[in-house]
Motif scaffolding. Structure first.
Motif, mmCIF file in Angstrom:
data_model
loop_
_atom_site.group_PDB
_atom_site.id
_atom_site.type_symbol
_atom_site.label_atom_id
_atom_site.label_comp_id
_atom_site.label_asym_id
_atom_site.label_seq_id
_atom_site.Cartn_x
_atom_site.Cartn_y
_atom_site.Cartn_z
ATOM 1 N N GLN A 105 0.993 -1.455 0.137
ATOM 2 C CA GLN A 105 -0.041 -0.020 0.025
ATOM 3 C C GLN A 105 0.834 1.139 0.114
ATOM 4 O O GLN A 105 0.209 2.706 0.061
ATOM 5 C CB GLN A 105 -1.293 -0.238 0.976
ATOM 6 C CG GLN A 105 -1.824 -1.578 1.277
ATOM 7 C CD GLN A 105 -2.461 -1.323 -0.079
ATOM 8 O OE1 GLN A 105 -2.792 -0.706 -0.602
ATOM 9 N NE2 GLN A 105 -2.198 -2.705 -0.742
ATOM 10 N N ILE A 106 2.022 1.080 0.212
ATOM 11 C CA ILE A 106 3.396 2.606 -0.207
ATOM 12 C C ILE A 106 3.058 3.218 -1.823
ATOM 13 O O ILE A 106 2.863 1.937 -2.872
ATOM 14 C CB ILE A 106 4.399 1.667 -0.228
ATOM 15 C CG1 ILE A 106 4.817 1.310 1.282
ATOM 16 C CG2 ILE A 106 5.499 2.986 -0.303
ATOM 17 C CD1 ILE A 106 6.221 1.093 1.656
ATOM 18 N N PRO A 107 3.300 4.043 -1.713
ATOM 19 C CA PRO A 107 2.011 4.360 -3.262
ATOM 20 C C PRO A 107 2.792 4.147 -4.289
ATOM 21 O O PRO A 107 2.688 4.221 -5.938
ATOM 22 C CB PRO A 107 1.489 5.776 -2.603
ATOM 23 C CG PRO A 107 0.864 5.574 -1.303
ATOM 24 C CD PRO A 107 2.667 4.723 -0.732
ATOM 25 N N SER A 149 -13.557 7.718 -13.721
ATOM 26 C CA SER A 149 -13.867 6.620 -13.002
ATOM 27 C C SER A 149 -12.945 7.032 -11.213
ATOM 28 O O SER A 149 -11.950 7.189 -11.094
ATOM 29 C CB SER A 149 -13.355 5.294 -13.005
ATOM 30 O OG SER A 149 -13.431 4.725 -11.746
ATOM 31 N N LYS A 150 -14.151 7.781 -10.108
ATOM 32 C CA LYS A 150 -13.350 7.495 -8.993
ATOM 33 C C LYS A 150 -13.498 6.543 -8.197
ATOM 34 O O LYS A 150 -12.297 6.965 -7.420
ATOM 35 C CB LYS A 150 -14.886 8.571 -8.548
ATOM 36 C CG LYS A 150 -15.957 9.678 -9.014
ATOM 37 C CD LYS A 150 -15.256 10.858 -9.077
ATOM 38 C CE LYS A 150 -15.276 12.276 -8.719
ATOM 39 N NZ LYS A 150 -14.253 13.472 -9.136
ATOM 40 N N PHE A 151 -13.537 5.379 -8.695
ATOM 41 C CA PHE A 151 -13.157 4.493 -7.891
ATOM 42 C C PHE A 151 -11.811 4.168 -8.083
ATOM 43 O O PHE A 151 -11.304 4.487 -7.239
ATOM 44 C CB PHE A 151 -13.348 3.043 -8.083
ATOM 45 C CG PHE A 151 -12.714 2.017 -7.545
ATOM 46 C CD1 PHE A 151 -13.465 1.358 -6.725
ATOM 47 C CD2 PHE A 151 -12.610 1.280 -8.642
ATOM 48 C CE1 PHE A 151 -12.720 0.003 -5.816
ATOM 49 C CE2 PHE A 151 -11.583 -0.362 -7.897
ATOM 50 C CZ PHE A 151 -11.806 -0.590 -6.631
ATOM 51 N N ILE A 152 -10.659 4.652 -9.490
ATOM 52 C CA ILE A 152 -9.609 4.272 -9.651
ATOM 53 C C ILE A 152 -9.577 5.751 -9.524
ATOM 54 O O ILE A 152 -7.280 5.122 -8.824
ATOM 55 C CB ILE A 152 -9.742 4.412 -11.265
ATOM 56 C CG1 ILE A 152 -9.959 2.789 -11.752
ATOM 57 C CG2 ILE A 152 -8.308 4.361 -11.707
ATOM 58 C CD1 ILE A 152 -10.342 3.140 -12.873
ATOM 59 N N PHE A 163 -9.114 1.931 -5.680
ATOM 60 C CA PHE A 163 -8.778 0.823 -6.688
ATOM 61 C C PHE A 163 -7.032 -0.162 -6.232
ATOM 62 O O PHE A 163 -6.859 -1.096 -6.336
ATOM 63 C CB PHE A 163 -8.637 1.293 -8.022
ATOM 64 C CG PHE A 163 -8.066 1.028 -8.901
ATOM 65 C CD1 PHE A 163 -8.307 -0.441 -9.852
ATOM 66 C CD2 PHE A 163 -6.146 0.712 -9.079
ATOM 67 C CE1 PHE A 163 -7.759 -0.811 -10.588
ATOM 68 C CE2 PHE A 163 -5.619 0.312 -10.553
ATOM 69 C CZ PHE A 163 -6.594 -0.601 -11.293
ATOM 70 N N ARG A 164 -6.062 0.679 -6.063
ATOM 71 C CA ARG A 164 -5.079 0.676 -5.178
ATOM 72 C C ARG A 164 -4.745 -0.674 -3.910
ATOM 73 O O ARG A 164 -4.227 -1.911 -4.249
ATOM 74 C CB ARG A 164 -4.219 1.501 -4.840
ATOM 75 C CG ARG A 164 -2.486 0.838 -4.643
ATOM 76 C CD ARG A 164 -1.676 2.144 -4.099
ATOM 77 N NE ARG A 164 -2.187 2.887 -3.237
ATOM 78 C CZ ARG A 164 -2.570 4.441 -3.127
ATOM 79 N NH1 ARG A 164 -1.826 5.287 -3.829
ATOM 80 N NH2 ARG A 164 -2.913 4.969 -1.678
ATOM 81 N N LEU A 165 -5.744 -0.227 -3.744
ATOM 82 C CA LEU A 165 -6.015 -1.276 -2.432
ATOM 83 C C LEU A 165 -6.376 -2.818 -3.146
ATOM 84 O O LEU A 165 -5.943 -3.661 -2.417
ATOM 85 C CB LEU A 165 -6.518 -0.422 -0.677
ATOM 86 C CG LEU A 165 -7.052 -1.508 -0.339
ATOM 87 C CD1 LEU A 165 -6.126 -2.307 0.730
ATOM 88 C CD2 LEU A 165 -8.106 -0.919 0.723
ATOM 89 N N ILE A 166 -7.107 -2.556 -3.171
ATOM 90 C CA ILE A 166 -8.384 -4.215 -3.916
ATOM 91 C C ILE A 166 -7.211 -4.996 -4.443
ATOM 92 O O ILE A 166 -6.813 -5.872 -4.772
ATOM 93 C CB ILE A 166 -9.014 -3.356 -4.566
ATOM 94 C CG1 ILE A 166 -10.378 -3.035 -3.421
ATOM 95 C CG2 ILE A 166 -9.826 -4.786 -5.443
ATOM 96 C CD1 ILE A 166 -12.109 -2.889 -3.645
ATOM 97 N N TRP A 167 -6.773 -3.865 -5.947
ATOM 98 C CA TRP A 167 -6.321 -5.064 -7.035
ATOM 99 C C TRP A 167 -4.253 -5.482 -6.846
ATOM 100 O O TRP A 167 -4.325 -6.372 -6.568
ATOM 101 C CB TRP A 167 -5.839 -3.513 -7.990
ATOM 102 C CG TRP A 167 -4.205 -3.832 -8.460
ATOM 103 C CD1 TRP A 167 -3.628 -2.610 -8.143
ATOM 104 C CD2 TRP A 167 -3.959 -4.264 -8.928
ATOM 105 N NE1 TRP A 167 -2.583 -1.803 -9.040
ATOM 106 C CE2 TRP A 167 -2.702 -3.675 -9.370
ATOM 107 C CE3 TRP A 167 -3.093 -5.360 -10.040
ATOM 108 C CZ2 TRP A 167 -1.206 -4.293 -10.138
ATOM 109 C CZ3 TRP A 167 -2.374 -6.138 -10.362
ATOM 110 C CH2 TRP A 167 -1.325 -5.322 -10.439
ATOM 111 N N ARG A 168 -3.607 -4.481 -5.883
ATOM 112 C CA ARG A 168 -2.622 -4.825 -5.144
ATOM 113 C C ARG A 168 -3.014 -5.742 -4.094
ATOM 114 O O ARG A 168 -1.701 -7.004 -4.047
ATOM 115 C CB ARG A 168 -2.139 -3.609 -4.557
ATOM 116 C CG ARG A 168 -1.522 -2.379 -6.058
ATOM 117 C CD ARG A 168 -0.802 -1.656 -4.563
ATOM 118 N NE ARG A 168 -0.199 -0.578 -5.771
ATOM 119 C CZ ARG A 168 0.687 0.096 -4.930
ATOM 120 N NH1 ARG A 168 1.566 0.199 -4.765
ATOM 121 N NH2 ARG A 168 1.312 1.471 -5.803
ATOM 122 N N THR A 169 -3.711 -6.011 -3.399
ATOM 123 C CA THR A 169 -4.205 -7.627 -2.297
ATOM 124 C C THR A 169 -4.833 -8.531 -3.614
ATOM 125 O O THR A 169 -3.805 -9.705 -3.225
ATOM 126 C CB THR A 169 -5.021 -6.996 -1.601
ATOM 127 O OG1 THR A 169 -5.018 -5.652 -0.856
ATOM 128 C CG2 THR A 169 -5.507 -7.714 -0.949
#
Length: 380
Positions: free
Chosen positions: A81-83, A259-262, A282-288
């Motif tokens: 989760q580090i950007p 997309s606001k989700f992204i 999006f980052r949280l879900i896809w990286r997980t």
């Protein structure tokens, strides 16, 4: 050289760039899988060492690697989760220190074991015929080439690292000096660890050198070394995966700009800090999902030596040799069929042959492992 000419003729520059990118990102996925397997092996080694010590070597101490792969995966979900790539500099430094630590311990134990026994095991021709068949020896030699190629896989993220360097001096000058020093130091350590490890164990040399010294003497030093490997791989996983994370997130933003989700970041205040953490769903879900995927694949195929050999073979020629050579030829405007051009093509073709041989040996190793393999039931 036929393959080279066909590839260059049928696939022009723009397409080759896409091929290079696809190979790079596939290799980054493979590196994540390989690091997960390697980290679990070291964690298992720590558990076995402590088990042997507490039972006074009476317990066989069979340990499943699956829980440790899951533990490693959970840690990577958090660190993932580090950007951005440039925000993990501290993690990279920690990983480098850990790498130096376990390499030094491994080298010291190898030298000590050779000095203790007073003899050098092994031979210049490798594992003796009789211990393995001639065919197995050939496959293992090819597999070793893949492992060596994997050890120098820094080319996968060379450009990304260069992109984070401040100028002046120019990035390529700084990177050229850093690469020269790092490759020289790495080669010295790898050669010393490999040679003394083989001298200490001969035909019984393990894939992970630090698991070959016995799990109980000196068990605490081996624990430190294996823990250093785990910490190193936690950081290395992020260093190699951050470019892939950035590519997917950038592409998603380009495809779905509304997309606001992204695109939306949720500000989360951090107690004790002036700045806040920007949480992107999006980052949280896809990286997980990515970390879960690499962890599950690692649990399905926990063949460390073979996986490393395949990764090294798959990425070595295109990313470390072919594309850099082609870029150098274009940049320096080297004329076709000149002596310099021919030498570079001979180098490229020779490395291609090595990569093919390494891939063949590693796949043969996987086939051999699968004969006695049961999914999710691997133990050491």
């Amino acid at each position: 050289m036929c393959f080279f000419f066909l590839f260059s003729f049928f696939f022009p520059g723009g397409f080759q760039v896409k091929v290079c990118g696809a190979i790079q990102y596939l290799n980054l996925v493979g590196v994540a899988i390989g690091y997960t397997i390697a980290a679990s092996i070291s964690m298992v080694a720590i558990k076995k060492a402590n088990c042997f010590h507490s039972s006074h070597q009476k317990d066989p101490c069979k340990v499943s690697s699956n829980p440790y792969m899951i533990m490693f995966g959970v840690a990577e979900i958090l660190f993932s989760q580090i950007p951005d790539f440039d925000q993990i500099w501290w993690l990279s430094i920690v990983a480098a220190v850990m790498s130096f630590t376990y390499s030094t311990i491994g080298l010291g134990l190898g030298v000590g074991k050779v000095a203790e026994s007073g003899k050098i095991k092994g031979s210049l021709t490798g594992i003796s015929i009789g211990t393995v068949t001639e065919t197995d020896k050939i496959w293992r030699s090819f597999q070793a080439l893949g492992a060596i190629a994997f050890a120098y896989s820094y080319s996968l993220i060379l450009i990304e690292i260069e992109d984070t360097i401040k100028a002046p001096p120019s990035e390529h000058k700084t990177m050229k000096k850093a690469t020269l020093i790092s490759v020289a130091v790495t080669t010295v350590f790898y050669m010393l660890c490999g040679c003394f490890g083989y001298a200490a164990f001969g035909d019984l040399s393990p894939g992970n050198l630090l698991t070959g010294f016995g799990f109980y003497n000196p068990y605490w030093l081996l624990d430190i070394a294996n823990l250093a490997i785990v910490v190193h791989l936690v950081g290395a996983y992020q260093v190699y995966c951050q470019p892939l994370f950035a590519f997917v997130e950038k592409t998603a933003a380009e495809w779905f700009p509304e997309s606001k989700f992204i695109s939306r970041d949720i500000e989360i205040p951090l107690f004790g800090f002036k700045s806040s953490y920007k949480l992107n769903l999006f980052r949280l879900i896809w990286r997980t999902i990515f970390v879960i995927f690499t962890t599950v694949v690692s649990m399905l195929m926990p063949f460390f030596n073979d996986v490393v050999g395949i990764l090294g073979a798959f990425g070595f020629w295109p990313l470390t040799v072919y594309f850099p050579v082609e870029m150098y030829i274009v940049q320096k405007k080297i004329p076709k069929w000149s002596t310099r051009w021919l030498c570079l093509q001979i180098l490229s073709v020779a490395c291609l042959i090595i990569s093919i041989a390494a891939a063949a040996g590693s796949f043969a190793g996987v086939v051999s492992d699968l004969k006695v393999y049961k999914p999710f039931e691997t133990s050491y």
